[in-house]
Design a protein around this motif. Structure first.
Motif, short mmCIF file in Angstrom:
data_model
loop_
_atom_site.label_atom_id
_atom_site.label_comp_id
_atom_site.label_asym_id
_atom_site.label_seq_id
_atom_site.Cartn_x
_atom_site.Cartn_y
_atom_site.Cartn_z
N CYS A 97 0.83 -1.20 0.00
CA CYS A 97 0.00 0.00 0.00
C CYS A 97 0.87 1.25 0.00
O CYS A 97 0.58 2.23 -0.70
CB CYS A 97 -0.93 -0.01 1.21
N GLN A 98 1.95 1.24 0.77
CA GLN A 98 2.86 2.38 0.78
C GLN A 98 3.48 2.60 -0.59
O GLN A 98 3.66 3.75 -1.01
CB GLN A 98 3.94 2.17 1.84
N LEU A 101 1.06 4.38 -2.77
CA LEU A 101 0.88 5.79 -2.42
C LEU A 101 2.15 6.62 -2.66
O LEU A 101 2.14 7.84 -2.49
CB LEU A 101 0.48 5.93 -0.96
N THR A 104 2.07 9.75 -5.00
CA THR A 104 1.11 10.81 -4.74
C THR A 104 1.80 11.99 -4.07
O THR A 104 2.83 11.83 -3.40
CB THR A 104 -0.02 10.31 -3.83
N GLN A 109 -4.81 12.91 -2.59
CA GLN A 109 -4.42 11.82 -3.49
C GLN A 109 -4.07 10.56 -2.70
O GLN A 109 -4.41 9.44 -3.11
CB GLN A 109 -3.22 12.25 -4.34
N ARG A 110 -3.40 10.73 -1.56
CA ARG A 110 -3.03 9.58 -0.74
C ARG A 110 -4.27 8.87 -0.19
O ARG A 110 -4.35 7.65 -0.20
CB ARG A 110 -2.11 10.02 0.40
N GLU A 113 -5.99 7.01 -3.06
CA GLU A 113 -5.28 5.80 -3.44
C GLU A 113 -5.39 4.72 -2.37
O GLU A 113 -5.39 3.53 -2.67
CB GLU A 113 -3.81 6.11 -3.73
N TYR A 114 -5.47 5.14 -1.11
CA TYR A 114 -5.62 4.16 -0.03
C TYR A 114 -6.93 3.40 -0.17
O TYR A 114 -6.97 2.17 -0.03
CB TYR A 114 -5.56 4.87 1.33
N TYR A 117 -6.70 1.09 -3.13
CA TYR A 117 -5.91 -0.10 -2.81
C TYR A 117 -6.76 -1.12 -2.05
O TYR A 117 -6.68 -2.32 -2.30
CB TYR A 117 -4.68 0.27 -1.99
N LEU A 152 -1.53 6.23 6.53
CA LEU A 152 -2.14 7.55 6.38
C LEU A 152 -1.85 8.51 7.52
O LEU A 152 -1.96 9.73 7.35
CB LEU A 152 -3.66 7.41 6.23
#
Length: 250
Positions: A97-98, A101, A104, A109-110, A113-114, A117, A152
């Motif tokens: 996941c990182q 991201l 971004t 955006q993060r 995208e989280y 995902y 996050l």
């Protein structure tokens, strides 16, 4: 004198051998833990139905080819085994996941995208869903919270400092709220496409994170990101021009 030296040598040799035995013991224990973890993953991968009846300490011991006593010593109770399974599965998604991201530039955006995902990967991971739906394990909730906080949390905190995220609510509370929204998404994920998830996040998630009275905060953050990118590119152009002038003069 010689006897004392010899005794000292024996003591040193004994201590050295003791350290070697300790190191060897650590290696053996680590190997056992790795085999147990691999055995647990294999059992989760091979579940025939959406239940956890096959996930037992005895089954993991057999899969890992260790004794039941050894398995219980490392894994503890069945509840602890399920908690370990939940944490292990979610931890496997954190680095992925990182990476998703990584490219971004804004908090919005993060966050988007989280959620995407979660739709694409973890929400469709059958093993996680089985653990999530089981009343016998609460470890999955703690593991998902840890994943959300790890991925996050820093972005939300820096977003508050930069004016991209409301600062009247603590980051921990924002993380808890986002987890609740992820749960809502997971219940709808089978009927939503990736584009629909993005629209859902932009309509219902991002506006809540905006600072009060700052509806265009995300837009300004995106503009600032674009300007920063333009500045970097201009600097690269200036370096290229300077290098060209130097070559021409030479």
């Amino acid at each position: 004198m010689c006897k004392a030296q010899a005794q000292g040598g024996w003591l040193e040799t004994g201590q050295h051998r003791g350290a070697q035995v300790t190191q060897l013991s650590d290696v053996v224990h680590e190997s056992v833990r790795q085999r147990l973890d691999r055995g647990l993953r294999d059992i989760l991968d091979g579940l025939d139905a959406d239940d956890l009846s096959a996930v037992t300490v005895e089954a993991v011991a057999q899969e890992a080819q260790v004794s039941r006593a050894t398995a219980y010593r490392h894994l503890g109770s069945r509840e602890e085994l399920l908690r370990r399974a939940a944490i292990g599965l979610v931890e496997g998604h954190i680095s992925k996941c990182q990476d998703a991201l990584y490219r971004t530039t804004t908090v919005a955006q993060r966050v988007e995208e989280y959620f995407v995902y979660n739709l694409r990967e973890s929400a469709r991971d059958r093993r996680i869903q089985v653990l999530r739906e089981s009343p016998r394990t609460s470890g999955i909730v703690a593991a998902i919270r840890e994943m959300t906080s790890t991925v996050l949390g820093p972005a939300l905190q820096s977003g508050q400092l930069e004016g991209q995220v409301r600062d009247d609510i603590p980051v921990d509370d924002l993380v808890t709220w986002i987890i609740d929204q992820v749960e809502i998404l997971n219940r709808q994920v089978r009927s939503m496409t990736e584009d629909e998830v993005r629209v859902w996040v932009r309509r219902f998630i991002l506006p809540v994170l905006d600072p009060p009275g700052n509806a265009d905060g995300r837009l300004r953050a995106q503009v600032r990101s674009l300007l920063d990118d333009v500045q970097v590119r201009l600097q690269e152009v200036n370096v290229s021009i300077a290098a060209g002038r130097y070559t021409f003069r030479a």
